[in-house]
Motif scaffolding. Sequence first.
Motif, PDB file in Angstrom:
ATOM      1  N   GLN A 145      -7.723   4.153   4.058  1.00 20.37           N
ATOM      2  CA  GLN A 145      -6.736   4.003   2.984  1.00 20.37           C
ATOM      3  C   GLN A 145      -7.214   4.244   1.495  1.00 20.37           C
ATOM      4  O   GLN A 145      -6.808   4.515   0.566  1.00 20.37           O
ATOM      5  CB  GLN A 145      -5.989   2.758   3.205  1.00 20.37           C
ATOM      6  CG  GLN A 145      -5.074   2.702   4.507  1.00 20.37           C
ATOM      7  CD  GLN A 145      -4.439   1.187   4.983  1.00 20.37           C
ATOM      8  OE1 GLN A 145      -5.293   0.360   4.410  1.00 20.37           O
ATOM      9  NE2 GLN A 145      -3.624   1.330   5.650  1.00 20.37           N
ATOM     10  N   TYR A 146      -8.572   3.574   1.560  1.00 23.68           N
ATOM     11  CA  TYR A 146      -9.281   3.450   0.220  1.00 23.68           C
ATOM     12  C   TYR A 146      -9.577   5.104  -0.326  1.00 23.68           C
ATOM     13  O   TYR A 146      -9.217   5.205  -1.464  1.00 23.68           O
ATOM     14  CB  TYR A 146     -10.576   2.805   0.379  1.00 23.68           C
ATOM     15  CG  TYR A 146     -11.630   2.894  -0.727  1.00 23.68           C
ATOM     16  CD1 TYR A 146     -11.170   2.261  -1.974  1.00 23.68           C
ATOM     17  CD2 TYR A 146     -12.609   3.840  -0.704  1.00 23.68           C
ATOM     18  CE1 TYR A 146     -12.074   2.473  -2.983  1.00 23.68           C
ATOM     19  CE2 TYR A 146     -13.389   3.823  -1.878  1.00 23.68           C
ATOM     20  CZ  TYR A 146     -13.307   3.099  -2.923  1.00 23.68           C
ATOM     21  OH  TYR A 146     -13.993   3.170  -3.966  1.00 23.68           O
ATOM     22  N   ARG A 147      -9.998   5.891   0.687  1.00 24.21           N
ATOM     23  CA  ARG A 147     -10.029   7.284   0.319  1.00 24.21           C
ATOM     24  C   ARG A 147      -8.910   7.976  -0.140  1.00 24.21           C
ATOM     25  O   ARG A 147      -8.984   8.846  -0.876  1.00 24.21           O
ATOM     26  CB  ARG A 147     -10.944   7.955   1.771  1.00 24.21           C
ATOM     27  CG  ARG A 147     -12.136   7.490   1.866  1.00 24.21           C
ATOM     28  CD  ARG A 147     -12.645   8.208   3.185  1.00 24.21           C
ATOM     29  NE  ARG A 147     -13.975   7.882   3.576  1.00 24.21           N
ATOM     30  CZ  ARG A 147     -14.438   7.653   4.730  1.00 24.21           C
ATOM     31  NH1 ARG A 147     -13.875   8.419   5.648  1.00 24.21           N
ATOM     32  NH2 ARG A 147     -15.789   7.415   4.859  1.00 24.21           N
TER      33      ARG A 147
ATOM     34  N   VAL B 204      -8.164   6.857  -3.641  1.00 30.41           N
ATOM     35  CA  VAL B 204      -9.009   7.445  -4.661  1.00 30.41           C
ATOM     36  C   VAL B 204      -8.878   9.190  -4.872  1.00 30.41           C
ATOM     37  O   VAL B 204      -8.790   9.686  -5.922  1.00 30.41           O
ATOM     38  CB  VAL B 204     -10.368   7.219  -4.077  1.00 30.41           C
ATOM     39  CG1 VAL B 204     -11.594   8.017  -5.056  1.00 30.41           C
ATOM     40  CG2 VAL B 204     -11.045   6.007  -4.176  1.00 30.41           C
TER      41      VAL B 204
ATOM     42  N   TRP C   8     -14.086   4.709 -10.179  1.00 31.72           N
ATOM     43  CA  TRP C   8     -13.151   3.916  -9.715  1.00 31.72           C
ATOM     44  C   TRP C   8     -13.790   2.666  -8.974  1.00 31.72           C
ATOM     45  O   TRP C   8     -14.915   2.705  -8.752  1.00 31.72           O
ATOM     46  CB  TRP C   8     -12.572   4.701  -8.403  1.00 31.72           C
ATOM     47  CG  TRP C   8     -12.002   5.915  -8.762  1.00 31.72           C
ATOM     48  CD1 TRP C   8     -12.188   7.183  -8.494  1.00 31.72           C
ATOM     49  CD2 TRP C   8     -10.881   6.380  -9.882  1.00 31.72           C
ATOM     50  NE1 TRP C   8     -11.506   8.041  -9.215  1.00 31.72           N
ATOM     51  CE2 TRP C   8     -10.577   7.703 -10.057  1.00 31.72           C
ATOM     52  CE3 TRP C   8     -10.125   5.099 -10.764  1.00 31.72           C
ATOM     53  CZ2 TRP C   8      -9.796   8.059 -11.034  1.00 31.72           C
ATOM     54  CZ3 TRP C   8      -9.279   5.938 -11.562  1.00 31.72           C
ATOM     55  CH2 TRP C   8      -8.949   7.402 -11.724  1.00 31.72           C
TER      56      TRP C   8
ATOM     57  N   LYS D 294     -14.328  -0.678  -2.735  1.00 30.59           N
ATOM     58  CA  LYS D 294     -13.382  -0.840  -1.760  1.00 30.59           C
ATOM     59  C   LYS D 294     -12.840  -2.496  -1.771  1.00 30.59           C
ATOM     60  O   LYS D 294     -11.502  -2.461  -1.737  1.00 30.59           O
ATOM     61  CB  LYS D 294     -13.968  -0.600  -0.282  1.00 30.59           C
ATOM     62  CG  LYS D 294     -12.836  -0.953   0.923  1.00 30.59           C
ATOM     63  CD  LYS D 294     -13.511  -0.669   2.383  1.00 30.59           C
ATOM     64  CE  LYS D 294     -12.609  -1.139   3.492  1.00 30.59           C
ATOM     65  NZ  LYS D 294     -13.135  -0.817   4.778  1.00 30.59           N
ATOM     66  N   GLU D 295     -13.580  -3.285  -1.815  1.00 30.94           N
ATOM     67  CA  GLU D 295     -13.221  -4.610  -1.815  1.00 30.94           C
ATOM     68  C   GLU D 295     -12.537  -5.036  -3.344  1.00 30.94           C
ATOM     69  O   GLU D 295     -11.363  -5.801  -3.491  1.00 30.94           O
ATOM     70  CB  GLU D 295     -14.283  -5.631  -1.782  1.00 30.94           C
ATOM     71  CG  GLU D 295     -14.929  -5.691  -0.446  1.00 30.94           C
ATOM     72  CD  GLU D 295     -13.888  -6.233   0.806  1.00 30.94           C
ATOM     73  OE1 GLU D 295     -13.104  -6.719   0.329  1.00 30.94           O
ATOM     74  OE2 GLU D 295     -13.893  -5.320   1.905  1.00 30.94           O
TER      75      GLU D 295
ATOM     76  N   LEU E 219      -7.676  -3.488   3.535  1.00 30.42           N
ATOM     77  CA  LEU E 219      -7.624  -2.012   3.197  1.00 30.42           C
ATOM     78  C   LEU E 219      -8.717  -1.331   4.103  1.00 30.42           C
ATOM     79  O   LEU E 219      -9.834  -1.337   4.048  1.00 30.42           O
ATOM     80  CB  LEU E 219      -8.005  -1.981   1.550  1.00 30.42           C
ATOM     81  CG  LEU E 219      -7.914  -0.618   0.858  1.00 30.42           C
ATOM     82  CD1 LEU E 219      -6.305  -0.423   1.134  1.00 30.42           C
ATOM     83  CD2 LEU E 219      -8.208  -0.620  -0.327  1.00 30.42           C
TER      84      LEU E 219
ATOM     85  N   THR F 175     -10.981   2.047   5.430  1.00 27.67           N
ATOM     86  CA  THR F 175     -11.762   3.000   4.745  1.00 27.67           C
ATOM     87  C   THR F 175     -10.808   4.219   4.310  1.00 27.67           C
ATOM     88  O   THR F 175     -10.857   4.770   3.352  1.00 27.67           O
ATOM     89  CB  THR F 175     -12.959   3.412   5.264  1.00 27.67           C
ATOM     90  OG1 THR F 175     -13.527   1.978   5.747  1.00 27.67           O
ATOM     91  CG2 THR F 175     -13.882   4.308   4.602  1.00 27.67           C
TER      92      THR F 175
ATOM     93  N   TYR G 212       0.822  -1.153  -0.056  1.00 27.80           N
ATOM     94  CA  TYR G 212      -0.029  -0.071   0.097  1.00 27.80           C
ATOM     95  C   TYR G 212       0.727   1.305   0.055  1.00 27.80           C
ATOM     96  O   TYR G 212       0.520   2.222  -0.676  1.00 27.80           O
ATOM     97  CB  TYR G 212      -0.840   0.234   1.262  1.00 27.80           C
ATOM     98  CG  TYR G 212      -1.517   1.188   1.560  1.00 27.80           C
ATOM     99  CD1 TYR G 212      -2.597   1.929   0.758  1.00 27.80           C
ATOM    100  CD2 TYR G 212      -1.009   2.163   2.478  1.00 27.80           C
ATOM    101  CE1 TYR G 212      -3.187   2.976   1.254  1.00 27.80           C
ATOM    102  CE2 TYR G 212      -1.656   3.288   2.925  1.00 27.80           C
ATOM    103  CZ  TYR G 212      -2.646   3.488   2.127  1.00 27.80           C
ATOM    104  OH  TYR G 212      -3.116   4.865   2.429  1.00 27.80           O
TER     105      TYR G 212
ATOM    106  N   LEU H   6     -11.113  -2.616  -5.247  1.00 31.83           N
ATOM    107  CA  LEU H   6      -9.562  -2.127  -5.046  1.00 31.83           C
ATOM    108  C   LEU H   6      -8.621  -2.740  -4.302  1.00 31.83           C
ATOM    109  O   LEU H   6      -7.520  -2.876  -4.441  1.00 31.83           O
ATOM    110  CB  LEU H   6      -9.702  -0.853  -4.658  1.00 31.83           C
ATOM    111  CG  LEU H   6      -8.531   0.432  -4.806  1.00 31.83           C
ATOM    112  CD1 LEU H   6      -8.331   0.518  -6.141  1.00 31.83           C
ATOM    113  CD2 LEU H   6      -8.979   1.560  -4.188  1.00 31.83           C
ATOM    114  N   ARG H   7      -9.079  -3.318  -3.106  1.00 34.72           N
ATOM    115  CA  ARG H   7      -8.347  -4.011  -2.189  1.00 34.72           C
ATOM    116  C   ARG H   7      -7.447  -5.436  -3.029  1.00 34.72           C
ATOM    117  O   ARG H   7      -6.257  -5.540  -2.922  1.00 34.72           O
ATOM    118  CB  ARG H   7      -8.838  -4.618  -1.153  1.00 34.72           C
ATOM    119  CG  ARG H   7      -8.082  -5.620  -0.019  1.00 34.72           C
ATOM    120  CD  ARG H   7      -8.847  -6.316   0.945  1.00 34.72           C
ATOM    121  NE  ARG H   7      -9.724  -7.052   0.132  1.00 34.72           N
ATOM    122  CZ  ARG H   7      -9.494  -8.426   0.006  1.00 34.72           C
ATOM    123  NH1 ARG H   7      -8.281  -8.678   0.048  1.00 34.72           N
ATOM    124  NH2 ARG H   7     -10.494  -9.231  -0.640  1.00 34.72           N
TER     125      ARG H   7
END
Length: 265
Positions: free
Chosen positions: A91-93, A96, A72, A75-76, A87, A89, A43, A78-79
Motif C-alpha cells: 500500500q505504501y508503494r 508513492v 516522500w 512508511k511509518e 499500512l 508495504t 486508504y 506516511l501512515r
Amino acid sequence: MSIGVQSGSEAPSQEQPIDGYGSLGGFQLKPASPSYFTTNPVYNELIVNLDYTYRQYRPITKPFKQALRPNWLGKEALRTAVGVDALKTSQYRLIVSKLNQLATLTPRPAPVEALFNQFSKTEEQMAQKAKPRVVDHLGRALATGRRKEASASVYVVEGDGKMLINGQEAASYFKKIQDRESLLKPFEVTSLLGKYNVWALVKGGGTTGQAEAISLGIAKALMTHSPELKPTLRKAGCITRDMRVVERKKPGQYGARKKFQWVKR
C-alpha cells in the motif's frame, strides 16, 4: 362455560415494531463516499483522490517524466499522515507511485502542491542524518538489512563463528543450502569465516528474503568492525540492496505476465 377476565388485570398489549435506526426514522443515511463499504476506507479514498486529481489536471498541464520528485515520507510517517492504523508495504508503494505520477505534472496546480506538502519530508527531516554505526562497549556492531518484505536486525561480534537466527541455529532455521550460502557470503569474500558470531532478529517475507536481508546486515556490521573491507564487500555485491520485488498479478490475467489459455475454435 365461558371464562371471564379477572378484575384488575389488563389485556396483553400488542408488541410495537422495533426501529433499528433510532433517530434516523427508519432510513439509513447515504455514506458520503463508496469507500465506506471497503475494508480500509481512509486508504481507499486517498487512492481515489490521487487518481482523480491526476486525471483532472493532466489535460491542462504537460506531463514531464524527468521532473524533480520530492522526498516522500517513510512508511511509518506516511501512515500517520494518512491517518490509518496499519499500512502494508504494498500500500505504501502504491501511494508513492501515485504521488510520483502527480510529480510529472508541470506546472503543478495548487491542490497538487497541497498534497506534496502533506506527504513530503520537511527541511528539518531532510537535514537529519542517520546515526553512524559504531561498535558498542560489548564489542557488538548493529546493522539492518532488508530484502523483499523481510527486515533483519543483525548483531556481529568477534567469536568462533556461531550464528543464531531468532534464537535458533542457522542450520535448523534455514533448511535450504542456498539460504545458508547467502548468510556466509560476506564472511567468505572477506576470508573471515569462523571469526565472528552473529545474532539476528528477522521478520517478514520468506526464507530467501530473510536470508538475504541478514546477509546485507552482516556485511554492514563487518564494515563497522573493519571499514577497510568496504571495497571487497562492494565488489562482491554484498552491501548493495537488491530492490527487486515480485511483480503483482494483473486483473484479467493468470499472473503478472502469463495470460489465460485461449482457443479460437
